[in-house]
Design a protein around this motif. Sequence first.
Motif, PDB file in Angstrom:
ATOM      1  N   THR A  75       0.820  -1.212   0.000  1.00  0.00           N
ATOM      2  CA  THR A  75       0.000   0.000   0.000  1.00  0.00           C
ATOM      3  C   THR A  75       0.855   1.264   0.000  1.00  0.00           C
ATOM      4  O   THR A  75       0.342   2.360  -0.200  1.00  0.00           O
ATOM      5  N   THR A 143      -0.134  -5.126  -8.842  1.00  0.00           N
ATOM      6  CA  THR A 143      -0.258  -3.672  -8.763  1.00  0.00           C
ATOM      7  C   THR A 143      -0.845  -3.071 -10.029  1.00  0.00           C
ATOM      8  O   THR A 143      -1.627  -2.120  -9.982  1.00  0.00           O
ATOM      9  N   LEU A 193      -7.827   3.034  -4.055  1.00  0.00           N
ATOM     10  CA  LEU A 193      -7.587   3.478  -2.688  1.00  0.00           C
ATOM     11  C   LEU A 193      -8.759   3.104  -1.780  1.00  0.00           C
ATOM     12  O   LEU A 193      -8.579   2.590  -0.670  1.00  0.00           O
ATOM     13  N   ASP A 196      -8.798  -0.658  -1.218  1.00  0.00           N
ATOM     14  CA  ASP A 196      -7.739  -1.055  -0.284  1.00  0.00           C
ATOM     15  C   ASP A 196      -8.128  -0.723   1.151  1.00  0.00           C
ATOM     16  O   ASP A 196      -7.882  -1.512   2.076  1.00  0.00           O
ATOM     17  N   GLU A 200      -8.602  -3.483   4.109  1.00  0.00           N
ATOM     18  CA  GLU A 200      -7.739  -3.433   5.290  1.00  0.00           C
ATOM     19  C   GLU A 200      -8.525  -3.210   6.577  1.00  0.00           C
ATOM     20  O   GLU A 200      -7.952  -3.247   7.667  1.00  0.00           O
ATOM     21  N   ILE A 227      -0.108   5.893   3.710  1.00  0.00           N
ATOM     22  CA  ILE A 227      -0.233   4.899   2.647  1.00  0.00           C
ATOM     23  C   ILE A 227       0.555   5.300   1.415  1.00  0.00           C
ATOM     24  O   ILE A 227       1.275   4.499   0.832  1.00  0.00           O
TER      25      ILE A 227
END
Length: 569
Positions: A75, A143, A193, A196, A200, A227
């Motif tokens: 991240t 990625t 974003l 993620d 998380e 991040i």
Amino acid sequence: MAANPESALSGLARALVQYGRLGEAEAVVLAGNSNELGFAGALVQSGKISARELASFAADTFGYPLLDLNYFDPTQLPPEAIDKKLARTHQVLALKKRGNRLSVAITDPSNLRAIDEIRFQTGLAVDPVVCELDKLAALISKTLESVEDQIKVSNDEIDFDAEITDLGAQQEQEAAVQAEVDDAPVVRFIQKLLLDAINEGASDIHFEPYEKYYRIRFRTDGVLREIVQPPLVLKEKIAARIKVISRLDISEKRIPQDGRMKLALSKSRAIDFRVSTLPTLHGEKIVMRILDPSSAMLGIDALGYEPEQRAALLTAIERPYGMILVTGPTGSGKTVSLYTCLNLLNKAGVNISTAEDPAEINLPGINQVNVNDKAGLTFSAALKSFLRQDPDIIMVGEIRDLDTAEIAIKAAQTGHLVLSTLHTNDAPTTLDRMRNMGIAAFNIASSVILITAQRLARRLCTCKRPMEIPVEALLEAGFQEEELDGSWQPMGPVGCDRCKGSGYKGRVGIYQVMPISDEIARIIMTNGNSIEIARQASLEGIKDLRKSGLLKVKQGVTSLAEIVATTNE
């Protein structure tokens, strides 16, 4: 004169030949059989050397640092720093941008062509970092893959065209801004974003502009963690994009704004975001609060109540009338506790109304009202309206003033179950706070049936290990000598890939659940203070926050350091 075959080899291949790790003929053959991962890929695939050995050799030979990507937080990668085609062609990945320097993961640091192309494309000085081929290839693939199919903005909730049309006179100007905002890299960056952050388990996303850099942080398990630092020039595009999908005025940058947006992850799951903008010296700071309705569906067993605490709470919410108060600082999980109770009470034969500022979790079957002080819809005004709506259960987001408190108490005394919150340190001091607001002791004693104070402590990850803590430290923390009988051992954090090295994963509630007994009611009626109430509660076997936390330490759920920090009043 015949050409020297070695001269056609890459620097890495020549070094392997020079140091006797590979025969010259073998090197030439492998160079001719290079796959999409280049000479290094063909070499590792041949089995003559492992990816780990090759990375160690390259780092030692060419004098560059070696990084194990197993211990790197993906991240932290700066998005879009290197062109995707360039990254795939040369198997390189930007790791960190600091000032005018870019750290780049690479397997073959002798690949000067790749380094020169990166330097030309980014305009930055390149610092190669050697990584293992297989791990780097996997991270590059992960990625660079498109996130467009993983997450989409729910068009049912957000109509981009309507956003522009609604702004009237500014239409042409903002349409131009909209065209900039819809720039594909920015859209994909924000989508990834958000995904993620959800994956998380983050509770908030902070977008923070400063004079010389722009950073984005996630709050996970109560702790903010940086991040990524996108290029500073993107701050306006990122802010505008977020404001558009949150139904905010993208032309207004001088005053704070509040909005909401919804992301549909699937047909059965959607996540709400509460968005707040704040003008700062160097641009608009934006904070997005992630509101996951599934958090209220976890059930009371998942919140961390001890059996006797859970039984006391369930007994209280089954009462037909009275007031239940949940106390604690901001971010202590009060909302989730309240919604968990409401979810248990939410049945076909019950009328439930809530007044909140704002409503954070949407629960079907519950009538939720957002207070609006500017429009005159205050907590007290909403409560007065509720009492004319034949309610069974009322939830007030927060008791802030005497007017709201008096109406809530009157509702609790006239056959309604009322749930609300207060910002106090523990259960006994809540009663002092209510008296200080001007509420008569008789009304408190006759309406409040239970007070629960709470905190959130980080839960130890599965990588936890036993810790040796001096007996003196355990006694100072609050353990009794008879508890230190050797039948248990405190656990501590270690750190692994799952918890990203922190040693903690998730959080658990620490509670003080205090039913208002006849004796506590008598103390209230005689204007006793919180110290007397706390003493009586202790005599009745009610654990304070520290003792509840120490029980979690004995159970190995969290560490002693975490409990001391969380319950340090």
